[in-house]
Write an enzyme that holds these catalytic residues in place. Sequence first.
Site, mmCIF file in Angstrom:
data_model
loop_
_atom_site.group_PDB
_atom_site.id
_atom_site.type_symbol
_atom_site.label_atom_id
_atom_site.label_comp_id
_atom_site.label_asym_id
_atom_site.label_seq_id
_atom_site.Cartn_x
_atom_site.Cartn_y
_atom_site.Cartn_z
ATOM 1 C CG ASP A 68 -47.876 -37.491 18.662
ATOM 2 O OD1 ASP A 68 -48.344 -37.615 19.815
ATOM 3 O OD2 ASP A 68 -46.742 -37.881 18.355
ATOM 4 C CG ASN A 137 -37.677 -43.146 13.325
ATOM 5 O OD1 ASN A 137 -37.968 -42.423 14.277
ATOM 6 N ND2 ASN A 137 -38.542 -43.419 12.358
ATOM 7 C CG HIS A 139 -40.542 -40.435 15.595
ATOM 8 N ND1 HIS A 139 -40.631 -41.789 15.406
ATOM 9 C CD2 HIS A 139 -41.206 -40.193 16.748
ATOM 10 C CE1 HIS A 139 -41.308 -42.335 16.393
ATOM 11 N NE2 HIS A 139 -41.666 -41.391 17.231
ATOM 12 C CD GLU A 144 -42.175 -41.963 11.780
ATOM 13 O OE1 GLU A 144 -41.048 -41.809 12.279
ATOM 14 O OE2 GLU A 144 -42.897 -42.943 12.037
#
Length: 265
Positions: A68, A137, A139, A144
Amino acid sequence: MDIIICRDADEVGRVAAATVARIAEAVGPAVVLGVATGSSPLGLYQELARMVEAGELDLSEASAFALDEYVGLPEGHPESYAAVIQRTVTEPLKLDPARVHVPNGFDADPQQAALDYEEAIEDAGGVDVQILGIGSNGHIGFNEPASSLSSRTRLKTLTKRTREDNARFFDSIDQVPLHCLTQGLGTILDAGAAVLVAQGEGKADAVAAMVEGPLSASCPGSVLQLHRRATIVVDEAAASKLRNQGFYRWINDNRPAWQREIRGA
Ligand code: GLP
């Protein structure tokens, strides 16, 4: 999924690096690595770098694709993933910079850059082994919660929590970009193997949801339950909320000899 619970972060780095190195050796000199940013894989990279330095591993003909990149940073920003990958992966692993790819988050047309990136991965014959961390979280990459489980590389918006987590790399949270390009969960699933590392209590909920929770876009990492060759290497703290810890340890203690050798244990 193969769950390996290590004593500490150092052992996570060594075991994960041994797993990646075994796969790289089996594939051959032109192995295609998938590489992640973040603090989690730094120990793994350090151990791979040690192997390269010691002549135990040659990655000079390898290629690499980063997961990314931020969108919205000026080109050359030290916290852009292009710069981070150069510092933490390309240089220490002695990769040929011409064969190290990062999604082009500086492109005036990021959507097109995402399509081009998918094409570049395909042209390289696909990723052989994808190195991953996991966000608090759940990801992976920058996928996400609510990311499509079959998504491809695309433009995404970061959650408040991810921006808060990553603010430590910037002077303030306002400097953390809102957007990113990330390989999709479908892209990650296409890798021949996946090796995910996680350390510390802050990752315990995410690790438990990924390994033992339902397959759900609410925990993007859970998509690895669908991967045919996923290895999850965690320390005691990151493993602390796994219900079946005892079973995973028992598997590790009772591996057949050939598998112990593959683990580099
Ligand atoms: C970052 C990256 C991910 C990384 C995750 C965890 O935002 N995009 O690839 O796995 O967050 O980072 P860390 O390893 O620093 O906890």
